[in-house]
Write a protein that holds these residues in place. Structure first.
Motif, PDB file in Angstrom:
ATOM      1  N   PHE A 101       0.844  -1.198   0.000  1.00 11.94           N
ATOM      2  CA  PHE A 101       0.000   0.000   0.000  1.00 11.94           C
ATOM      3  C   PHE A 101       0.877   1.245   0.000  1.00 11.94           C
ATOM      4  O   PHE A 101       1.937   1.255   0.616  1.00 11.94           O
ATOM      5  N   VAL A 102       0.417   2.306  -0.673  1.00 14.24           N
ATOM      6  CA  VAL A 102       1.070   3.613  -0.578  1.00 14.24           C
ATOM      7  C   VAL A 102      -0.011   4.680  -0.626  1.00 14.24           C
ATOM      8  O   VAL A 102      -0.894   4.646  -1.485  1.00 14.24           O
ATOM      9  N   ASP A 103       0.028   5.591   0.324  1.00 12.90           N
ATOM     10  CA  ASP A 103      -0.934   6.697   0.282  1.00 12.90           C
ATOM     11  C   ASP A 103      -0.295   7.993   0.761  1.00 12.90           C
ATOM     12  O   ASP A 103       0.773   8.001   1.368  1.00 12.90           O
ATOM     13  N   ILE A 114      11.052  12.349  -7.279  1.00 14.35           N
ATOM     14  CA  ILE A 114      11.032  13.031  -8.583  1.00 14.35           C
ATOM     15  C   ILE A 114       9.759  13.853  -8.733  1.00 14.35           C
ATOM     16  O   ILE A 114       9.797  15.006  -9.206  1.00 14.35           O
ATOM     17  N   LEU A 115       8.646  13.280  -8.340  1.00 14.82           N
ATOM     18  CA  LEU A 115       7.377  14.020  -8.401  1.00 14.82           C
ATOM     19  C   LEU A 115       7.474  15.314  -7.602  1.00 14.82           C
ATOM     20  O   LEU A 115       7.044  16.384  -8.067  1.00 14.82           O
ATOM     21  N   ASN A 116       8.054  15.246  -6.412  1.00 23.95           N
ATOM     22  CA  ASN A 116       8.166  16.444  -5.585  1.00 23.95           C
ATOM     23  C   ASN A 116       9.041  17.511  -6.238  1.00 23.95           C
ATOM     24  O   ASN A 116       8.760  18.721  -6.129  1.00 23.95           O
ATOM     25  N   GLU A 131       4.159  13.995   1.186  1.00 21.78           N
ATOM     26  CA  GLU A 131       4.797  12.897   1.896  1.00 21.78           C
ATOM     27  C   GLU A 131       3.876  11.695   1.767  1.00 21.78           C
ATOM     28  O   GLU A 131       2.651  11.835   1.718  1.00 21.78           O
ATOM     29  N   VAL A 132       4.472  10.518   1.694  1.00 21.07           N
ATOM     30  CA  VAL A 132       3.669   9.309   1.556  1.00 21.07           C
ATOM     31  C   VAL A 132       4.087   8.287   2.594  1.00 21.07           C
ATOM     32  O   VAL A 132       5.134   8.408   3.242  1.00 21.07           O
ATOM     33  N   SER A 147       9.091  10.270  14.232  1.00 20.10           N
ATOM     34  CA  SER A 147       9.859   9.048  14.489  1.00 20.10           C
ATOM     35  C   SER A 147       9.496   7.902  13.557  1.00 20.10           C
ATOM     36  O   SER A 147      10.098   6.827  13.626  1.00 20.10           O
ATOM     37  N   ASP A 148       8.513   8.096  12.683  1.00 14.38           N
ATOM     38  CA  ASP A 148       8.098   7.050  11.760  1.00 14.38           C
ATOM     39  C   ASP A 148       8.752   7.255  10.397  1.00 14.38           C
ATOM     40  O   ASP A 148       8.707   8.355   9.842  1.00 14.38           O
ATOM     41  N   ARG A 149       9.344   6.198   9.857  1.00  6.41           N
ATOM     42  CA  ARG A 149       9.970   6.282   8.545  1.00  6.41           C
ATOM     43  C   ARG A 149       8.935   6.046   7.443  1.00  6.41           C
ATOM     44  O   ARG A 149       7.778   5.739   7.714  1.00  6.41           O
ATOM     45  N   THR A 150       9.372   6.171   6.197  1.00  8.36           N
ATOM     46  CA  THR A 150       8.436   6.119   5.067  1.00  8.36           C
ATOM     47  C   THR A 150       7.914   4.715   4.800  1.00  8.36           C
ATOM     48  O   THR A 150       6.718   4.519   4.572  1.00  8.36           O
TER      49      THR A 150
END
Length: 242
Positions: A54-56, A131-133, A145-146, A192-195
Protein backbone atom coordinates in the motif's frame (compact mmCIF):
# COMPACT_ATOMS: atom_id res chain seq x y z
CA UNK A 1 -43.85 7.62 -22.32
CA UNK A 2 -41.44 4.71 -22.54
CA UNK A 3 -39.45 4.11 -19.35
CA UNK A 4 -35.77 5.07 -19.59
CA UNK A 5 -34.65 2.53 -17.07
CA UNK A 6 -35.23 -1.08 -16.11
CA UNK A 7 -36.93 -1.43 -12.75
CA UNK A 8 -34.96 -3.31 -10.11
CA UNK A 9 -36.33 -6.81 -9.50
CA UNK A 10 -36.27 -7.31 -5.75
CA UNK A 11 -37.48 -10.92 -5.99
CA UNK A 12 -34.56 -11.82 -8.27
CA UNK A 13 -32.32 -9.93 -5.83
CA UNK A 14 -33.58 -12.01 -2.90
CA UNK A 15 -32.93 -15.19 -4.89
CA UNK A 16 -29.38 -14.07 -5.71
CA UNK A 17 -28.73 -13.36 -2.02
CA UNK A 18 -30.01 -16.82 -1.06
CA UNK A 19 -27.91 -18.47 -3.74
CA UNK A 20 -24.75 -16.74 -2.55
CA UNK A 21 -25.39 -17.42 1.14
CA UNK A 22 -26.15 -21.08 0.44
CA UNK A 23 -22.77 -21.69 -1.22
CA UNK A 24 -20.68 -24.37 0.46
CA UNK A 25 -17.45 -23.62 2.32
CA UNK A 26 -15.96 -26.48 0.29
CA UNK A 27 -15.98 -24.21 -2.76
CA UNK A 28 -13.06 -22.27 -1.25
CA UNK A 29 -9.84 -24.10 -2.11
CA UNK A 30 -6.36 -23.90 -0.59
CA UNK A 31 -3.57 -22.97 -3.03
CA UNK A 32 0.20 -22.63 -2.69
CA UNK A 33 0.13 -19.42 -4.75
CA UNK A 34 -2.46 -17.11 -6.28
CA UNK A 35 -4.26 -18.79 -9.19
CA UNK A 36 -5.01 -16.97 -12.45
CA UNK A 37 -7.93 -14.58 -12.22
CA UNK A 38 -9.66 -16.57 -14.95
CA UNK A 39 -10.06 -19.47 -12.50
CA UNK A 40 -12.49 -17.41 -10.45
CA UNK A 41 -16.24 -17.81 -10.76
CA UNK A 42 -19.12 -16.35 -8.77
CA UNK A 43 -19.35 -19.58 -6.76
CA UNK A 44 -15.75 -20.38 -5.81
CA UNK A 45 -12.76 -18.81 -4.10
CA UNK A 46 -9.13 -19.52 -3.27
CA UNK A 47 -7.03 -19.24 -0.11
CA UNK A 48 -3.40 -18.46 -0.88
CA UNK A 49 -0.38 -16.68 0.56
CA UNK A 50 0.53 -13.39 -1.10
CA UNK A 51 2.01 -9.96 -0.40
CA UNK A 52 0.20 -6.63 -0.24
CA UNK A 53 1.81 -3.24 -0.86
CA UNK A 54 0.00 0.00 0.00
CA UNK A 55 1.07 3.61 -0.58
CA UNK A 56 -0.93 6.70 0.28
CA UNK A 57 -0.43 10.43 0.72
CA UNK A 58 -0.01 11.89 4.21
CA UNK A 59 -2.20 14.82 5.27
CA UNK A 60 -4.01 14.87 1.93
CA UNK A 61 -7.00 16.54 3.61
CA UNK A 62 -4.88 19.70 3.98
CA UNK A 63 -4.08 20.00 0.26
CA UNK A 64 -7.45 21.52 -0.79
CA UNK A 65 -6.67 24.46 1.51
CA UNK A 66 -3.48 25.16 -0.45
CA UNK A 67 -4.43 24.58 -4.09
CA UNK A 68 -7.42 24.79 -6.41
CA UNK A 69 -9.05 21.61 -7.62
CA UNK A 70 -7.52 21.56 -11.14
CA UNK A 71 -4.04 21.76 -9.55
CA UNK A 72 -4.89 18.97 -7.12
CA UNK A 73 -6.24 16.89 -9.99
CA UNK A 74 -2.88 17.13 -11.76
CA UNK A 75 -1.02 16.28 -8.56
CA UNK A 76 -3.15 13.19 -7.86
CA UNK A 77 -3.01 12.09 -11.50
CA UNK A 78 0.79 12.29 -11.54
CA UNK A 79 1.07 10.43 -8.22
CA UNK A 80 -1.36 7.65 -9.11
CA UNK A 81 -0.01 7.19 -12.64
CA UNK A 82 3.54 6.48 -11.46
CA UNK A 83 2.56 4.32 -8.50
CA UNK A 84 0.42 2.18 -10.83
CA UNK A 85 3.25 2.06 -13.40
CA UNK A 86 5.76 0.84 -10.80
CA UNK A 87 3.40 -1.84 -9.48
CA UNK A 88 2.42 -2.98 -12.98
CA UNK A 89 6.08 -3.38 -14.00
CA UNK A 90 6.30 -6.42 -11.69
CA UNK A 91 5.12 -9.62 -13.41
CA UNK A 92 4.05 -10.92 -9.99
CA UNK A 93 1.53 -8.09 -9.49
CA UNK A 94 -1.94 -9.64 -9.71
CA UNK A 95 -4.15 -6.71 -8.80
CA UNK A 96 -3.89 -2.93 -8.55
CA UNK A 97 -6.52 -0.86 -6.76
CA UNK A 98 -6.99 2.89 -6.42
CA UNK A 99 -8.97 4.17 -3.46
CA UNK A 100 -8.89 7.96 -3.14
CA UNK A 101 -5.23 8.93 -2.79
CA UNK A 102 -4.18 5.37 -1.96
CA UNK A 103 -2.76 2.90 -4.47
CA UNK A 104 -2.36 -0.72 -3.43
CA UNK A 105 -1.42 -3.97 -5.09
CA UNK A 106 -1.53 -7.69 -4.45
CA UNK A 107 1.52 -9.71 -5.47
CA UNK A 108 1.98 -13.42 -5.99
CA UNK A 109 5.01 -14.22 -3.83
CA UNK A 110 5.50 -17.98 -3.44
CA UNK A 111 9.29 -17.54 -3.11
CA UNK A 112 11.38 -15.33 -0.85
CA UNK A 113 12.96 -13.66 -3.87
CA UNK A 114 9.47 -12.53 -4.88
CA UNK A 115 9.04 -10.82 -1.50
CA UNK A 116 12.33 -8.99 -2.01
CA UNK A 117 10.92 -7.94 -5.38
CA UNK A 118 7.92 -6.29 -3.70
CA UNK A 119 10.29 -4.46 -1.37
CA UNK A 120 12.28 -3.24 -4.38
CA UNK A 121 9.04 -1.97 -5.93
CA UNK A 122 8.46 0.14 -2.84
CA UNK A 123 12.00 1.56 -3.02
CA UNK A 124 11.51 2.48 -6.69
CA UNK A 125 8.12 4.03 -5.97
CA UNK A 126 9.62 6.03 -3.11
CA UNK A 127 12.27 7.43 -5.46
CA UNK A 128 9.55 8.33 -7.96
CA UNK A 129 7.79 10.31 -5.24
CA UNK A 130 11.05 12.28 -4.85
CA UNK A 131 11.03 13.03 -8.58
CA UNK A 132 7.38 14.02 -8.40
CA UNK A 133 8.17 16.44 -5.58
CA UNK A 134 10.92 18.08 -7.62
CA UNK A 135 8.50 18.53 -10.50
CA UNK A 136 5.85 19.88 -8.12
CA UNK A 137 8.38 22.41 -6.82
CA UNK A 138 9.04 23.57 -10.39
CA UNK A 139 5.30 24.27 -10.70
CA UNK A 140 4.96 25.93 -7.31
CA UNK A 141 2.86 23.07 -5.96
CA UNK A 142 3.11 21.75 -2.41
CA UNK A 143 5.33 18.70 -2.01
CA UNK A 144 3.79 15.51 -0.65
CA UNK A 145 4.80 12.90 1.90
CA UNK A 146 3.67 9.31 1.56
CA UNK A 147 3.57 6.16 3.61
CA UNK A 148 4.23 2.63 2.35
CA UNK A 149 2.99 -0.55 4.00
CA UNK A 150 4.01 -4.12 3.16
CA UNK A 151 2.77 -7.40 4.57
CA UNK A 152 2.75 -11.09 3.68
CA UNK A 153 0.11 -13.66 4.59
CA UNK A 154 -2.97 -15.61 3.64
CA UNK A 155 -5.79 -14.04 1.66
CA UNK A 156 -9.12 -15.22 0.33
CA UNK A 157 -9.48 -14.38 -3.37
CA UNK A 158 -13.07 -14.20 -4.67
CA UNK A 159 -14.98 -12.78 -7.61
CA UNK A 160 -17.57 -10.14 -6.74
CA UNK A 161 -20.15 -8.20 -8.71
CA UNK A 162 -23.40 -8.96 -10.48
CA UNK A 163 -23.27 -12.08 -12.65
CA UNK A 164 -24.18 -11.35 -16.25
CA UNK A 165 -23.79 -7.59 -15.89
CA UNK A 166 -20.14 -7.40 -16.91
CA UNK A 167 -19.50 -5.54 -13.65
CA UNK A 168 -17.25 -7.76 -11.60
CA UNK A 169 -13.85 -7.74 -9.98
CA UNK A 170 -11.50 -9.82 -7.88
CA UNK A 171 -11.59 -9.12 -4.16
CA UNK A 172 -8.81 -10.02 -1.74
CA UNK A 173 -9.78 -10.47 1.91
CA UNK A 174 -7.62 -11.20 4.92
CA UNK A 175 -5.18 -9.91 7.50
CA UNK A 176 -2.44 -9.45 4.88
CA UNK A 177 -4.43 -6.66 3.20
CA UNK A 178 -5.58 -5.06 6.44
CA UNK A 179 -2.08 -5.15 7.92
CA UNK A 180 -0.48 -3.50 4.88
CA UNK A 181 -3.13 -0.76 4.87
CA UNK A 182 -2.55 -0.02 8.56
CA UNK A 183 1.22 0.03 8.09
CA UNK A 184 0.93 2.49 5.19
CA UNK A 185 -1.26 4.73 7.35
CA UNK A 186 1.58 4.91 9.90
CA UNK A 187 4.35 5.62 7.38
CA UNK A 188 5.68 9.16 7.93
CA UNK A 189 2.89 9.73 10.44
CA UNK A 190 5.16 11.25 13.11
CA UNK A 191 8.75 12.48 13.26
CA UNK A 192 9.86 9.05 14.49
CA UNK A 193 8.10 7.05 11.76
CA UNK A 194 9.97 6.28 8.55
CA UNK A 195 8.44 6.12 5.07
CA UNK A 196 8.42 2.33 4.53
CA UNK A 197 6.64 0.17 7.10
CA UNK A 198 7.09 -3.61 6.91
CA UNK A 199 5.38 -6.33 8.91
CA UNK A 200 7.53 -8.69 10.96
CA UNK A 201 6.63 -11.75 8.86
CA UNK A 202 7.40 -9.87 5.63
CA UNK A 203 10.75 -8.78 7.07
CA UNK A 204 11.65 -12.31 8.18
CA UNK A 205 11.34 -13.54 4.58
CA UNK A 206 13.56 -10.85 3.05
CA UNK A 207 17.23 -11.34 2.18
CA UNK A 208 19.88 -10.18 4.66
CA UNK A 209 20.78 -7.06 2.69
CA UNK A 210 17.22 -5.78 2.55
CA UNK A 211 16.69 -6.64 6.21
CA UNK A 212 19.70 -4.49 7.11
CA UNK A 213 18.06 -1.44 5.51
CA UNK A 214 15.30 -1.41 8.12
CA UNK A 215 15.13 -0.82 11.87
CA UNK A 216 12.62 -2.02 14.45
CA UNK A 217 9.83 0.44 15.29
CA UNK A 218 8.66 -0.57 18.77
CA UNK A 219 5.79 1.93 18.78
CA UNK A 220 4.26 0.41 15.61
CA UNK A 221 5.46 -3.16 16.19
CA UNK A 222 6.98 -3.36 12.71
CA UNK A 223 10.15 -2.63 10.75
CA UNK A 224 10.66 0.72 9.05
CA UNK A 225 13.13 2.72 6.98
CA UNK A 226 13.64 5.37 4.31
CA UNK A 227 14.66 3.15 1.41
CA UNK A 228 15.11 4.35 -2.17
CA UNK A 229 16.45 3.09 -5.49
CA UNK A 230 20.10 4.17 -5.69
CA UNK A 231 20.06 4.11 -9.50
CA UNK A 232 17.05 6.42 -9.70
CA UNK A 233 18.45 8.70 -7.00
CA UNK A 234 21.75 9.06 -8.88
CA UNK A 235 19.84 9.96 -12.05
CA UNK A 236 17.68 12.42 -10.09
CA UNK A 237 20.75 14.14 -8.67
CA UNK A 238 22.25 14.53 -12.15
CA UNK A 239 19.03 15.90 -13.59
CA UNK A 240 18.02 18.34 -10.85
CA UNK A 241 21.18 19.31 -9.00
CA UNK A 242 23.91 19.37 -11.62
Amino acid sequence: MEAKYKAYDHVAGRNRIRGILNQSDLDYQEKDSLPPRTDLTFSNGFYANCSALFVDIRKSSELPQKHKRPTLARLYRAFVSEMVAVFASDVDCREINIVGDCVWGVFNTPYKTDIDGVFSNAAVANSMVNILNKELTRKGITNIEVGFGMSWGRALMIKVGYEGSGMNDALYMGDVVNAAAKLAANGNKTWSDRTLMVSDVFHSNMNDHNKSLLAWNSARNCWHGNVISTDIEEWTTEQYES
